[in-house]
Design a protein around this motif. Sequence first.
Motif, PDB file in Angstrom:
ATOM      1  N   THR A 266       0.839  -1.199   0.000  1.00 14.48           N
ATOM      2  CA  THR A 266       0.000   0.000   0.000  1.00 14.48           C
ATOM      3  C   THR A 266       0.874   1.248   0.000  1.00 14.48           C
ATOM      4  OG1 THR A 266      -1.695  -1.193   1.252  1.00 14.48           O
ATOM      5  CG2 THR A 266      -1.873   1.200   1.180  1.00 14.48           C
ATOM      6  N   VAL A 267       0.673   2.095  -0.992  1.00 11.10           N
ATOM      7  CA  VAL A 267       1.404   3.359  -1.109  1.00 11.10           C
ATOM      8  C   VAL A 267       0.375   4.472  -1.247  1.00 11.10           C
ATOM      9  CG1 VAL A 267       3.117   4.693  -2.389  1.00 11.10           C
ATOM     10  CG2 VAL A 267       3.337   2.196  -2.250  1.00 11.10           C
ATOM     11  N   GLY A 268       0.343   5.375  -0.282  1.00 12.35           N
ATOM     12  CA  GLY A 268      -0.639   6.449  -0.317  1.00 12.35           C
ATOM     13  C   GLY A 268      -2.062   5.943  -0.240  1.00 12.35           C
ATOM     14  N   GLY A 269      -2.250   4.821   0.459  1.00 14.62           N
ATOM     15  CA  GLY A 269      -3.585   4.261   0.640  1.00 14.62           C
ATOM     16  C   GLY A 269      -4.077   3.385  -0.482  1.00 14.62           C
ATOM     17  N   ARG A 270      -3.252   3.200  -1.527  1.00 13.37           N
ATOM     18  CA  ARG A 270      -3.707   2.408  -2.677  1.00 13.37           C
ATOM     19  C   ARG A 270      -2.787   1.211  -2.903  1.00 13.37           C
ATOM     20  NH1 ARG A 270      -4.764   4.663  -8.895  1.00 13.37           N
ATOM     21  NH2 ARG A 270      -5.476   2.681  -9.757  1.00 13.37           N
TER      22      ARG A 270
ATOM     23  N   GLU B 248       1.366   0.075 -22.213  1.00  7.61           N
ATOM     24  CA  GLU B 248      -0.039  -0.329 -22.242  1.00  7.61           C
ATOM     25  C   GLU B 248      -0.739  -0.041 -20.923  1.00  7.61           C
ATOM     26  OE1 GLU B 248       0.205  -3.872 -25.609  1.00  7.61           O
ATOM     27  OE2 GLU B 248       0.044  -4.417 -23.497  1.00  7.61           O
ATOM     28  N   MET B 249      -0.046  -0.239 -19.807  1.00  9.03           N
ATOM     29  CA  MET B 249      -0.690   0.052 -18.522  1.00  9.03           C
ATOM     30  C   MET B 249      -0.866   1.552 -18.325  1.00  9.03           C
ATOM     31  SD  MET B 249       0.530  -2.807 -15.736  1.00  9.03           S
ATOM     32  CE  MET B 249       2.285  -2.806 -16.071  1.00  9.03           C
ATOM     33  N   SER B 250       0.092   2.330 -18.787  1.00  4.27           N
ATOM     34  CA  SER B 250      -0.084   3.782 -18.748  1.00  4.27           C
ATOM     35  C   SER B 250      -1.304   4.192 -19.570  1.00  4.27           C
ATOM     36  CB  SER B 250       1.172   4.469 -19.274  1.00  4.27           C
ATOM     37  OG  SER B 250       1.007   5.873 -19.301  1.00  4.27           O
ATOM     38  N   ALA B 251      -1.459   3.554 -20.729  1.00  3.16           N
ATOM     39  CA  ALA B 251      -2.612   3.851 -21.578  1.00  3.16           C
ATOM     40  C   ALA B 251      -3.931   3.476 -20.904  1.00  3.16           C
ATOM     41  CB  ALA B 251      -2.478   3.114 -22.915  1.00  3.16           C
ATOM     42  N   LEU B 252      -3.893   2.489 -20.017  1.00  2.50           N
ATOM     43  CA  LEU B 252      -5.084   2.075 -19.276  1.00  2.50           C
ATOM     44  C   LEU B 252      -5.370   2.977 -18.075  1.00  2.50           C
ATOM     45  CD1 LEU B 252      -4.536  -1.811 -19.273  1.00  2.50           C
ATOM     46  CD2 LEU B 252      -6.296  -0.558 -20.536  1.00  2.50           C
ATOM     47  N   GLY B 253      -4.497   3.954 -17.842  1.00  6.80           N
ATOM     48  CA  GLY B 253      -4.690   4.851 -16.711  1.00  6.80           C
ATOM     49  C   GLY B 253      -4.094   4.338 -15.419  1.00  6.80           C
ATOM     50  N   LEU B 254      -3.220   3.324 -15.491  1.00  6.11           N
ATOM     51  CA  LEU B 254      -2.546   2.803 -14.305  1.00  6.11           C
ATOM     52  C   LEU B 254      -1.200   3.528 -14.188  1.00  6.11           C
ATOM     53  CD1 LEU B 254      -3.253  -1.017 -14.784  1.00  6.11           C
ATOM     54  CD2 LEU B 254      -4.527   0.638 -13.381  1.00  6.11           C
ATOM     55  N   PRO B 255      -1.028   4.398 -13.196  1.00  2.00           N
ATOM     56  CA  PRO B 255       0.197   5.190 -13.093  1.00  2.00           C
ATOM     57  C   PRO B 255       1.461   4.334 -13.093  1.00  2.00           C
ATOM     58  CG  PRO B 255      -1.448   6.012 -11.566  1.00  2.00           C
ATOM     59  CD  PRO B 255      -1.997   4.734 -12.127  1.00  2.00           C
TER      60      PRO B 255
ATOM     61  N   HIS C 131      15.079  10.682   0.190  1.00  4.78           N
ATOM     62  CA  HIS C 131      14.416  11.789  -0.491  1.00  4.78           C
ATOM     63  C   HIS C 131      13.671  11.293  -1.731  1.00  4.78           C
ATOM     64  CE1 HIS C 131      14.780  15.938  -2.650  1.00  4.78           C
ATOM     65  NE2 HIS C 131      13.595  15.796  -2.078  1.00  4.78           N
ATOM     66  N   ALA C 132      14.295  10.380  -2.466  1.00  7.68           N
ATOM     67  CA  ALA C 132      13.655   9.832  -3.666  1.00  7.68           C
ATOM     68  C   ALA C 132      12.358   9.121  -3.317  1.00  7.68           C
ATOM     69  CB  ALA C 132      14.607   8.875  -4.378  1.00  7.68           C
ATOM     70  N   LEU C 133      12.378   8.357  -2.238  1.00  5.99           N
ATOM     71  CA  LEU C 133      11.167   7.624  -1.834  1.00  5.99           C
ATOM     72  C   LEU C 133      10.067   8.582  -1.388  1.00  5.99           C
ATOM     73  CD1 LEU C 133      12.918   4.698   0.061  1.00  5.99           C
ATOM     74  CD2 LEU C 133      11.829   4.602  -2.183  1.00  5.99           C
ATOM     75  N   GLU C 134      10.438   9.685  -0.736  1.00  8.45           N
ATOM     76  CA  GLU C 134       9.445  10.710  -0.367  1.00  8.45           C
ATOM     77  C   GLU C 134       8.798  11.291  -1.624  1.00  8.45           C
ATOM     78  OE1 GLU C 134      11.285  13.702   1.986  1.00  8.45           O
ATOM     79  OE2 GLU C 134      11.914  12.299   3.567  1.00  8.45           O
ATOM     80  N   LEU C 135       9.624  11.606  -2.614  1.00  9.75           N
ATOM     81  CA  LEU C 135       9.088  12.179  -3.854  1.00  9.75           C
ATOM     82  C   LEU C 135       8.165  11.188  -4.562  1.00  9.75           C
ATOM     83  CD1 LEU C 135      12.296  13.941  -5.232  1.00  9.75           C
ATOM     84  CD2 LEU C 135      10.275  15.042  -4.233  1.00  9.75           C
ATOM     85  N   VAL C 136       8.563   9.920  -4.582  1.00  8.47           N
ATOM     86  CA  VAL C 136       7.732   8.900  -5.230  1.00  8.47           C
ATOM     87  C   VAL C 136       6.399   8.780  -4.507  1.00  8.47           C
ATOM     88  CG1 VAL C 136       7.519   6.424  -5.657  1.00  8.47           C
ATOM     89  CG2 VAL C 136       9.631   7.602  -6.252  1.00  8.47           C
ATOM     90  N   ARG C 137       6.408   8.808  -3.199  1.00 12.46           N
ATOM     91  CA  ARG C 137       5.147   8.728  -2.447  1.00 12.46           C
ATOM     92  C   ARG C 137       4.253   9.920  -2.770  1.00 12.46           C
ATOM     93  NH1 ARG C 137       3.873   5.642   1.581  1.00 12.46           N
ATOM     94  NH2 ARG C 137       2.823   7.368   2.625  1.00 12.46           N
ATOM     95  N   GLU C 138       4.847  11.092  -2.874  1.00 14.63           N
ATOM     96  CA  GLU C 138       4.055  12.278  -3.228  1.00 14.63           C
ATOM     97  C   GLU C 138       3.428  12.122  -4.603  1.00 14.63           C
ATOM     98  OE1 GLU C 138       6.602  15.647  -2.929  1.00 14.63           O
ATOM     99  OE2 GLU C 138       6.925  15.430  -0.755  1.00 14.63           O
ATOM    100  N   ILE C 139       4.195  11.606  -5.551  1.00 17.91           N
ATOM    101  CA  ILE C 139       3.666  11.389  -6.905  1.00 17.91           C
ATOM    102  C   ILE C 139       2.537  10.365  -6.866  1.00 17.91           C
ATOM    103  CG2 ILE C 139       4.217  10.528  -9.217  1.00 17.91           C
ATOM    104  CD1 ILE C 139       7.131  11.505  -8.664  1.00 17.91           C
ATOM    105  N   ALA C 140       2.731   9.293  -6.096  1.00 21.35           N
ATOM    106  CA  ALA C 140       1.715   8.239  -6.020  1.00 21.35           C
ATOM    107  C   ALA C 140       0.414   8.764  -5.434  1.00 21.35           C
ATOM    108  CB  ALA C 140       2.246   7.073  -5.184  1.00 21.35           C
TER     109      ALA C 140
ATOM    110  N   ARG D 292      -0.600  11.857  -5.431  1.00 22.25           N
ATOM    111  CA  ARG D 292      -1.178  12.807  -6.384  1.00 22.25           C
ATOM    112  C   ARG D 292      -1.914  12.092  -7.516  1.00 22.25           C
ATOM    113  NH1 ARG D 292       3.302  15.248  -7.547  1.00 22.25           N
ATOM    114  NH2 ARG D 292       3.648  14.500  -9.673  1.00 22.25           N
ATOM    115  N   ASN D 293      -1.445  10.884  -7.862  1.00 22.62           N
ATOM    116  CA  ASN D 293      -2.042  10.144  -8.970  1.00 22.62           C
ATOM    117  C   ASN D 293      -3.085   9.128  -8.538  1.00 22.62           C
ATOM    118  OD1 ASN D 293      -0.569  10.650 -11.768  1.00 22.62           O
ATOM    119  ND2 ASN D 293       0.973  10.832 -10.162  1.00 22.62           N
TER     120      ASN D 293
END
Length: 534
Positions: free
Chosen positions: A97-101, A172-179, A254-263, A265-266
Amino acid sequence: MTTLRSHIDTTSETFRRNAAAFDDKRRIIAQARAAALAGGDAKAHRRHAERGKLTARERVMRLLDPGTPFLEVGQLVAHDVYDEPVPSAALVTGVGTVGGRPTMVFANDATVKGGTYFPLTVQKHLRAQKVARQNGLPCIYLVDSGGIYLPLQEDLFPDEYHLGRMFRNIAEMSALGLPQIAAVMGSCTAGGAYIPAMCDEAVIVRGNGTIFLGGPQLVRAATGEVVDAETLGGADLHTRVTGVADHIAENDEHALELVREIAVRNSRRAVSGPPREPRPPLHDPAELPGIISAGLREHIPAREVLARLLDGSEFTEYRSRYGPTIVCGTGHVGGYPVGVVVNDGVLFPESAQKAANFIELCVQRDLPLLFLHNINGFMVGAEYEAAGIAKHGAKLVNAVSCARVPKFSLVIGGSFGAGNFAMCGRSMGPRMMAMWPSAKSTAVGGEQTATVMALIRGDQLAKEGRTLSAEEEESIKRPIIDTYERQSHPLYYAARMWVDAVVDPTDTREWLTLCLAMAADGPQQETRFGVFRM
């Protein structure tokens, strides 16, 4: 609904003997698991730490929401497969689970051969992407890899399900809307450079992260140009000049913090919990090892197993008096509803028809399916062939193949031949599949195969007027039995990615709950069955 009651004497000599035999098998898996968790050797870990880098598993644990579980996929892959150790195929994959998802996470282990991709690494990566697509999960790639293991390039590069499929899946997964999100935390070389380049958003760590299609050595060999890794593909270049990466991080944390923020947000949807409150079984799952026959020759009572897996030990059985060698019904695991198909003997025509009908009902009700294998196969013999066992068995295989509800498969005893197909073996597309440490699976049992081969040889000699001696028979049978015994072991299966995990009986409820939770909010698909031969 029936509350299943146990009739097992947990103080009996048989129970104690079974539990002791199971402990021996459990130790074998524990040793392999310890090697997988350790990753590379001490020297590789020391170099990794000197560069200020977290290990792959540390990165995963810090990425996940605190206190949440991690459903690992393929932990034992590559165990004793190659000439040298490649723990976990140099890649950690699983759902957390990342950002609740719920999210599929990929983390290259650079302490193992620099995180390079062996053939089984590619298979593991593709398997994890398939699980992500089936269940509608975003993907996060924690990249730290030297690219493909070049001595084995013919098993990595040219085919449809080799390296290039990884990049096709990202698109293909990006095209399906899966970040699709990447963090470049080390080397990202050659074809591997396309992982961050094809993701929706990418982070790169200053000083450690590099992205290039050809590393400094290859550039020098191809063009004569001498250039260092940072200049060729470092964080400053890719965030300031090329735009291959979107964000620069000062270190792994720091990289993991940024990735969590992106996750976060998406994240476009809330995650639903189980539809009802989970309840423990009335009977302790820790008793399961004592119920399992030490040699899988004795019957494993299906309802005794279910009494230790289902919430409240509650089970609504379907056609309990018809086709009794297969038990079908509904219950809950971890609060999630599930349709259960479990073997209680060999499959007869009526057993196959009953299970096929039950699968149809589960599909109509959008119920996930759980298959618990303990099956030698379909009943053979003139009487049963005349009764249409092949036709009725085909109905069950048809239903299993075409059902588009989430399917999960667990081998608790044996799983042999066509019985494996009928019970949703790997070729039938379960979302996740596991084995217990005591389980076995082959096309046919080793002793049966050895006996068949000996009989064939005996028939050949009989035509020459000779007989097969006991010594000759043993020389034919023993190598076959030994080979089948080795190849039927759950560790052999897990090492080759034929199952996703080897799960201890006491951990099975947790594993199943995580599987059902992963699938609960996934995309729904319409089921259309093939033609049933009547």
